[in-house]
Every structure is written in structure tokens, then in C-alpha cells.
Design an enzyme around this catalytic site. Structure first.
Site, PDB file in Angstrom:
ATOM      1  N   ILE A 191      48.656  36.611  47.534  1.00  0.00           N
ATOM      2  CA  ILE A 191      48.865  35.889  46.264  1.00  0.00           C
ATOM      3  C   ILE A 191      49.130  34.407  46.549  1.00  0.00           C
ATOM      4  O   ILE A 191      48.597  33.524  45.865  1.00  0.00           O
ATOM      5  CB  ILE A 191      50.037  36.505  45.467  1.00  0.00           C
ATOM      6  CG1 ILE A 191      49.727  37.965  45.132  1.00  0.00           C
ATOM      7  CG2 ILE A 191      50.300  35.701  44.188  1.00  0.00           C
ATOM      8  CD1 ILE A 191      50.914  38.748  44.567  1.00  0.00           C
ATOM      9  N   ARG A 227      55.398  59.517  47.430  1.00  0.00           N
ATOM     10  CA  ARG A 227      56.163  58.618  48.283  1.00  0.00           C
ATOM     11  C   ARG A 227      57.602  58.466  47.778  1.00  0.00           C
ATOM     12  O   ARG A 227      57.808  58.279  46.565  1.00  0.00           O
ATOM     13  CB  ARG A 227      55.548  57.233  48.221  1.00  0.00           C
ATOM     14  CG  ARG A 227      54.487  56.983  49.235  1.00  0.00           C
ATOM     15  CD  ARG A 227      53.953  55.580  48.979  1.00  0.00           C
ATOM     16  NE  ARG A 227      53.081  55.176  50.041  1.00  0.00           N
ATOM     17  CZ  ARG A 227      52.390  54.038  50.015  1.00  0.00           C
ATOM     18  NH1 ARG A 227      52.489  53.213  48.988  1.00  0.00           N
ATOM     19  NH2 ARG A 227      51.615  53.718  51.000  1.00  0.00           N
ATOM     20  N   TYR A 255      63.380  47.688  48.280  1.00  0.00           N
ATOM     21  CA  TYR A 255      62.547  46.546  47.849  1.00  0.00           C
ATOM     22  C   TYR A 255      62.853  46.157  46.407  1.00  0.00           C
ATOM     23  O   TYR A 255      63.050  44.976  46.093  1.00  0.00           O
ATOM     24  CB  TYR A 255      61.064  46.923  48.004  1.00  0.00           C
ATOM     25  CG  TYR A 255      60.113  45.927  47.383  1.00  0.00           C
ATOM     26  CD1 TYR A 255      59.747  44.763  48.051  1.00  0.00           C
ATOM     27  CD2 TYR A 255      59.575  46.144  46.107  1.00  0.00           C
ATOM     28  CE1 TYR A 255      58.877  43.845  47.476  1.00  0.00           C
ATOM     29  CE2 TYR A 255      58.709  45.234  45.529  1.00  0.00           C
ATOM     30  CZ  TYR A 255      58.363  44.085  46.214  1.00  0.00           C
ATOM     31  OH  TYR A 255      57.498  43.179  45.640  1.00  0.00           O
TER      32      TYR A 255
HETATM   33  P1  NAD Z   1      51.536  39.273  51.379  1.00  0.00           P
HETATM   34  O1  NAD Z   1      52.170  40.147  52.424  1.00  0.00           O
HETATM   35  O2  NAD Z   1      50.086  39.015  51.477  1.00  0.00           O
HETATM   36  O3  NAD Z   1      52.307  37.872  51.297  1.00  0.00           O
HETATM   37  C1  NAD Z   1      53.631  37.662  51.710  1.00  0.00           C
HETATM   38  C2  NAD Z   1      53.641  36.433  52.633  1.00  0.00           C
HETATM   39  O4  NAD Z   1      54.991  36.138  52.978  1.00  0.00           O
HETATM   40  C3  NAD Z   1      52.871  36.659  53.926  1.00  0.00           C
HETATM   41  O5  NAD Z   1      52.016  35.563  54.162  1.00  0.00           O
HETATM   42  C4  NAD Z   1      53.964  36.757  54.980  1.00  0.00           C
HETATM   43  O6  NAD Z   1      53.513  36.339  56.269  1.00  0.00           O
HETATM   44  C5  NAD Z   1      55.035  35.857  54.380  1.00  0.00           C
HETATM   45  N1  NAD Z   1      56.397  36.175  54.832  1.00  0.00           N
HETATM   46  C6  NAD Z   1      57.002  37.398  54.900  1.00  0.00           C
HETATM   47  N2  NAD Z   1      58.265  37.268  55.347  1.00  0.00           N
HETATM   48  C7  NAD Z   1      58.460  35.936  55.555  1.00  0.00           C
HETATM   49  C8  NAD Z   1      59.553  35.170  56.039  1.00  0.00           C
HETATM   50  N3  NAD Z   1      60.726  35.756  56.367  1.00  0.00           N
HETATM   51  N4  NAD Z   1      59.408  33.828  56.156  1.00  0.00           N
HETATM   52  C9  NAD Z   1      58.238  33.218  55.814  1.00  0.00           C
HETATM   53  N5  NAD Z   1      57.165  33.894  55.372  1.00  0.00           N
HETATM   54  C10 NAD Z   1      57.279  35.233  55.245  1.00  0.00           C
HETATM   55  O7  NAD Z   1      51.907  39.941  49.970  1.00  0.00           O
HETATM   56  P2  NAD Z   1      51.536  39.513  48.482  1.00  0.00           P
HETATM   57  O8  NAD Z   1      51.048  40.728  47.812  1.00  0.00           O
HETATM   58  O9  NAD Z   1      50.738  38.283  48.465  1.00  0.00           O
HETATM   59  O10 NAD Z   1      52.994  39.208  47.899  1.00  0.00           O
HETATM   60  C11 NAD Z   1      53.436  37.894  47.567  1.00  0.00           C
HETATM   61  C12 NAD Z   1      54.730  37.995  46.772  1.00  0.00           C
HETATM   62  O11 NAD Z   1      54.488  38.667  45.547  1.00  0.00           O
HETATM   63  C13 NAD Z   1      55.841  38.785  47.455  1.00  0.00           C
HETATM   64  O12 NAD Z   1      57.074  38.156  47.154  1.00  0.00           O
HETATM   65  C14 NAD Z   1      55.782  40.138  46.801  1.00  0.00           C
HETATM   66  O13 NAD Z   1      57.001  40.825  46.864  1.00  0.00           O
HETATM   67  C15 NAD Z   1      55.419  39.735  45.391  1.00  0.00           C
HETATM   68  N6  NAD Z   1      54.782  40.779  44.596  1.00  0.00           N
HETATM   69  C16 NAD Z   1      53.559  41.264  44.961  1.00  0.00           C
HETATM   70  C17 NAD Z   1      52.943  42.216  44.152  1.00  0.00           C
HETATM   71  C18 NAD Z   1      51.611  42.804  44.480  1.00  0.00           C
HETATM   72  O14 NAD Z   1      51.191  43.707  43.759  1.00  0.00           O
HETATM   73  N7  NAD Z   1      50.906  42.346  45.506  1.00  0.00           N
HETATM   74  C19 NAD Z   1      53.587  42.657  42.997  1.00  0.00           C
HETATM   75  C20 NAD Z   1      54.867  42.188  42.701  1.00  0.00           C
HETATM   76  C21 NAD Z   1      55.446  41.218  43.493  1.00  0.00           C
HETATM   77  C1  UD1 Z   2      53.227  47.162  44.307  1.00  0.00           C
HETATM   78  C2  UD1 Z   2      53.376  46.045  45.327  1.00  0.00           C
HETATM   79  C3  UD1 Z   2      54.787  45.517  45.281  1.00  0.00           C
HETATM   80  C4  UD1 Z   2      55.102  45.126  43.853  1.00  0.00           C
HETATM   81  C5  UD1 Z   2      54.915  46.308  42.909  1.00  0.00           C
HETATM   82  C6  UD1 Z   2      55.153  45.948  41.462  1.00  0.00           C
HETATM   83  C7  UD1 Z   2      52.052  46.028  47.389  1.00  0.00           C
HETATM   84  C8  UD1 Z   2      51.858  46.583  48.771  1.00  0.00           C
HETATM   85  N1  UD1 Z   2      53.088  46.544  46.685  1.00  0.00           N
HETATM   86  O1  UD1 Z   2      54.073  48.291  44.643  1.00  0.00           O
HETATM   87  O2  UD1 Z   2      54.899  44.352  46.113  1.00  0.00           O
HETATM   88  O3  UD1 Z   2      56.367  44.583  43.734  1.00  0.00           O
HETATM   89  O4  UD1 Z   2      53.547  46.731  43.029  1.00  0.00           O
HETATM   90  O5  UD1 Z   2      54.153  45.242  40.932  1.00  0.00           O
HETATM   91  O6  UD1 Z   2      51.331  45.154  46.973  1.00  0.00           O
HETATM   92  N2  UD1 Z   2      49.231  55.019  46.768  1.00  0.00           N
HETATM   93  C9  UD1 Z   2      48.377  56.059  47.058  1.00  0.00           C
HETATM   94  N3  UD1 Z   2      47.619  55.982  48.192  1.00  0.00           N
HETATM   95  C10 UD1 Z   2      47.676  54.917  49.039  1.00  0.00           C
HETATM   96  C11 UD1 Z   2      48.552  53.862  48.737  1.00  0.00           C
HETATM   97  C12 UD1 Z   2      49.321  53.941  47.586  1.00  0.00           C
HETATM   98  O7  UD1 Z   2      48.305  57.055  46.337  1.00  0.00           O
HETATM   99  O8  UD1 Z   2      46.954  54.923  50.061  1.00  0.00           O
HETATM  100  C13 UD1 Z   2      50.017  55.091  45.521  1.00  0.00           C
HETATM  101  C14 UD1 Z   2      51.503  54.829  45.704  1.00  0.00           C
HETATM  102  O9  UD1 Z   2      52.185  56.010  46.020  1.00  0.00           O
HETATM  103  C15 UD1 Z   2      51.860  54.299  44.313  1.00  0.00           C
HETATM  104  C16 UD1 Z   2      50.588  53.541  43.878  1.00  0.00           C
HETATM  105  O10 UD1 Z   2      49.544  54.041  44.694  1.00  0.00           O
HETATM  106  O11 UD1 Z   2      52.085  55.351  43.417  1.00  0.00           O
HETATM  107  C17 UD1 Z   2      50.684  52.052  44.111  1.00  0.00           C
HETATM  108  O12 UD1 Z   2      51.149  51.821  45.428  1.00  0.00           O
HETATM  109  P1  UD1 Z   2      51.164  50.353  46.092  1.00  0.00           P
HETATM  110  O13 UD1 Z   2      49.831  49.715  45.986  1.00  0.00           O
HETATM  111  O14 UD1 Z   2      51.805  50.488  47.432  1.00  0.00           O
HETATM  112  O15 UD1 Z   2      52.058  49.540  45.054  1.00  0.00           O
HETATM  113  P2  UD1 Z   2      53.516  49.768  44.429  1.00  0.00           P
HETATM  114  O16 UD1 Z   2      54.357  50.667  45.243  1.00  0.00           O
HETATM  115  O17 UD1 Z   2      53.325  50.071  42.985  1.00  0.00           O
END
Ligand code: NAD
Ligand code: UD1
Length: 316
Positions: A13, A275, A148
Site C-alpha cells: 500500500i 485460523r 494484530y
Molecule cells: P506490507 O507488508 O506490504 O507493508 C508494510 C511495510 O512496512 C513493508 O514495506 C515493511 O518492510 C515495512 N515495515 C514493517 N515493519 C517495519 C518497521 N519496524 N520499521 C520500518 N518499516 C517496517 O503490507 P501492506 O498490506 O502494504 O500494509 C500497509 C499498512 O496497511 C500496514 O500498517 C497494515 O497493517 C495496514 N493494513 C493493511 C491492510 C491490507 O489489507 N493489506 C488492511 C488494513 C490495514
Molecule cells: C487483512 C490484512 C490485515 C488487515 C485486515 C483488515 C493482510 C495480510 N492482512 O487481514 O493487514 O488489517 O485485512 O482489513 O493483508 N485465507 C484463506 N486462505 C489463505 C489465506 C487466507 O482462506 O491462503 C482466509 C483467512 O483465513 C481469512 C481471509 O482469507 O478468513 C482473509 O485473510 P487475509 O488475507 O490474511 O486477511 P485478514 O486476516 O482479513
């Protein structure tokens, strides 16, 4: 031109935020420890925006000296750095606490002392837990089910406290299951869409944890980026917590059917145990984002999935 710091900017992101900021001609600095992020994401973001790669600091956001260095001269902090996986936090709560709580606190202190205009935090829909009512509204009580989710809840409370105590402007955007290009399918902890697309592309069966009836408000990353950038500069919203999503709801079984359909494969999924720490259903009420930010989703789930599959496979 405003000066932005994107922590976690080398991640999925974060790199999309960087790309859009570069496209708008803003000045960008990135702080990332490259634990899951990659320099290649920054290079791809800059190439897509047609600019040079932004200033990059490699380090831990929880290291206060590093956070201070990163915050120096900055107008807006977009704090994305975190260990984002629910199951990883269940397996190693201490490590994820360090990145997700110590990191957020250090960044808040650094932003306060550097006099930044506002810090926007990557919050999470996981904070709601299994609220009985759908869609989830910001005024509903939070019931975190995993370390988390608890860490993200503490983060947003720290933000509000810094606004009240020190006058630092902060806004939490609660993201809902963000997906899109550059989401890394490299670990079993990766986001489910990246894992399903990889499995379908390789003709393998995905694992569905539980019965596949759990639902998520899967949000294409361009929508999240739009909400976060609005939150950085919209006046009068300090201290707010705001959902940014699509208000849709797709089950894991439906998701696999759609991914399979786009790639023309017929593989059946393998079902595993649910999970620990998983929530059952997630769907956002996005009326507050509309009212405060003028936000509306700009890319639908279906169109976002098509773009993501095209990016990951080159096949459609
Ligand atoms: P991502 O793992 O691609 O990005 C996280 C980044 O943070 C990585 O580049 C990682 O190297 C860096 N990072 C981790 N620990 C660190 C530290 N201690 N110091 C400096 N950098 C560090 O994951 P993402 O999906 O892009 O998530 C970005 C943000 O959005 C996170 O805060 C995550 O919790 C939040 N978020 C993501 C989702 C989702 O669905 N992907 C949903 C809700 C919230
Ligand atoms: C995701 C985000 C988290 C964010 C949250 C709320 C990631 C890795 N996690 O969590 O940072 O805060 O949304 O928006 O981006 N599943 C399967 N098979 C798989 C993997 C996952 O069935 O191989 C299921 C999981 O059990 C869960 C759902 O898919 O029910 C989503 O899982 P996941 O993509 O890990 O996301 P969240 O746990 O919802």
C-alpha cells in the site's frame, strides 16, 4: 509542493501512496526496514509516475532516532509501517507489537517534535472483531480478536491521545482487506487475493481456512490511496477514525470462483481448519468517509480483481 513521509513506503500500500504522491508532484521521503517491503516497489512506483525514485531511509520506525531523522522537515506523515498479518501476530505477538505499537508511538513522538501538520495512520477493520451488526460503523465498540487487531486499536487510541494532549493533528483510516498490484504472495501470511491468484495461475488448489463462508469488504488499493490522501489534507478532521472501503461483501468461496473464472481454471480448493484470531464477516459503512472526506469508491471489486489478475499473470 508539500513534503510527505511514507513509513512502510516500500511495501504494497505504501508504494501506491508514493506513486500517487509522485504523480501529483509532491516531495516524498520513505522510511522502511525492508522486512516485507522491497526497493523494487519504489522503483516501480517511480517508473509508473514517470519520476526519479524518492528519498529512501532504511531503518526501524520504532527506533526513535531514526523516526526523528525521517520526520525532519516533513508536512504530512502517512504511517504505513507495520507487520500486517493477523496469523503472524498470533504466532509472534512480541515482534508484531514492536513494529505495530512501539513503531507507532515513536513516529507520533517524532512527528510531534518535528511540528508536522498531520499524521495519518493505517488502521484496520480487524479492530471491530465479530461485531454482530453489519456493515461496521466507526461508533461501534471494538473487540479485537488477535494481537494484530489489538495493536491497531492501541495505535488509533495513541493517535487520539496525541491530538488531545499535544495538539498533533492525527487521523486514523481503517482499511478493509486491500488488494492490487505489488501485493506480495511470497508467504503463507500474505493477503488472500495474492495467494489465490498465484495458485490459480500455477494450476494449484488454494487452501481455504474454514468453510469459505467468511466474508470481506475487499478494497482495490486505488480506493484506499484516495481516502488516505484526502485524510491528509481535508481541514477540520483531527482526531477522527474513518472507514475507507467499498461497502461490499464477498465470501472466500465466491472469491476463488471469480479468480478461477478470470483465469479459466477448474481446480477445487482444499479446506483447512479455521485460523485462530480470524473474524467471520467484514463490511464497511462508508458514510462517514463520504461526509467528512467526500470519498466514494473509484474502482469496483470486479474491476480491481481483473486489474490485479492481469498484473500478476499477464494472462488477461
Ligand atoms: P506490507 O507488508 O506490504 O507493508 C508494510 C511495510 O512496512 C513493508 O514495506 C515493511 O518492510 C515495512 N515495515 C514493517 N515493519 C517495519 C518497521 N519496524 N520499521 C520500518 N518499516 C517496517 O503490507 P501492506 O498490506 O502494504 O500494509 C500497509 C499498512 O496497511 C500496514 O500498517 C497494515 O497493517 C495496514 N493494513 C493493511 C491492510 C491490507 O489489507 N493489506 C488492511 C488494513 C490495514
Ligand atoms: C487483512 C490484512 C490485515 C488487515 C485486515 C483488515 C493482510 C495480510 N492482512 O487481514 O493487514 O488489517 O485485512 O482489513 O493483508 N485465507 C484463506 N486462505 C489463505 C489465506 C487466507 O482462506 O491462503 C482466509 C483467512 O483465513 C481469512 C481471509 O482469507 O478468513 C482473509 O485473510 P487475509 O488475507 O490474511 O486477511 P485478514 O486476516 O482479513
Amino acid at each position: 509542493m508539500a513534503r510527505y513521509l511514507v513509513t512502510g513506503g516500500a511495501g504494497f500500500i505504501g508504494s501506491h501512496l508514493v506513486e500517487e504522491l509522485l504523480r501529483r508532484g509532491e516531495s516524498v521521503r520513505v522510511l522502511d526496514d525492508l522486512s516485507t517491503g522491497k526497493v523494487a516497489n519504489l522503483e516501480a512506483a517511480a517508473a509508473a509516475a514517470g519520476t526519479a525514485v524518492p528519498e529512501f531511509l532504511q531503518g526501524d520506525v520504532a527506533d526513535l532516532a531514526m523516526a526523528r531523522r525521517a520526520a525532519e522537515g516533513i508536512d504530512y506523515v502517512l504511517h504505513q509501517a507495520a507487520i500486517p498479518s493477523v496469523p503472524r501476530s498470533v504466532a509472534d505477538p512480541v515482534r508484531s507489537n514492536h513494529a505495530n505499537i512501539d513503531g507507532t508511538l515513536a513516529m507520533l513522538v517524532a512527528a510531534r517534535d518535528a511540528g508536522v501538520k498531520r499524521l495519518v495512520f493505517a488502521g484496520s477493520s480487524s479492530v471491530y472483531g465479530d461485531a454482530l451488526e453489519l456493515p461496521k460503523r466507526e461508533d461501534m465498540p471494538c473487540k479485537p480478536l488477535s494481537p494484530y487487531a489489538l495493536q491497531k486499536h492501541v495505535g488509533e487510541q495513541y493517535l487520539q491521545m496525541f491530538t488531545a494532549l499535544y495538539g498533533l493533528e492525527t487521523v486514523t483510516i481503517r482499511y478493509f482487506n486491500v488488494f492490487g498490484p505489488r501485493q506480495d504472495p511470497g508467504s503463507p501470511y500474505s493477503g488472500v487475493i495474492s495467494l489465490f491468484v498465484k495458485a490459480a495461475n500455477e494450476g494449484r488448489a488454494p487452501t481455504i481456512y474454514g468453510d469459505g463462508g467468511q466474508t470481506r469488504d475487499f478494497t482495490y488499493v486505488a480506493n484506499t490511496v484516495d481516502g488516505v490522501l484526502r485524510a491528509a489534507t481535508t481541514p477540520g478532521i483531527a482526531g477522527q477514525v474513518i472507514n475507507v472501503a467499498t461497502n461490499g461483501r464477498v465470501s472466500l468461496n465466491d472469491l476463488w470462483a471469480q479468480v478461477r473464472g478470470l483465469l479459466g481454471v477448474t481446480t477445487a480448493p482444499v479446506y483447512g481448519e479455521p485460523r485462530a484470531g480470524d473474524i467471520r464477516d467484514s463490511q464497511a459503512d462508508i458514510r462517514k468517509a463520504a461526509a467528512l472526506l467526500g470519498y466514494q469508491p473509484i474502482v469496483s471489486f470486479e474491476e480491481g480483481l481483473r486489474r490485479t489478475v492481469a498484473w500478476a499473470t499477464g494472462r488477461i
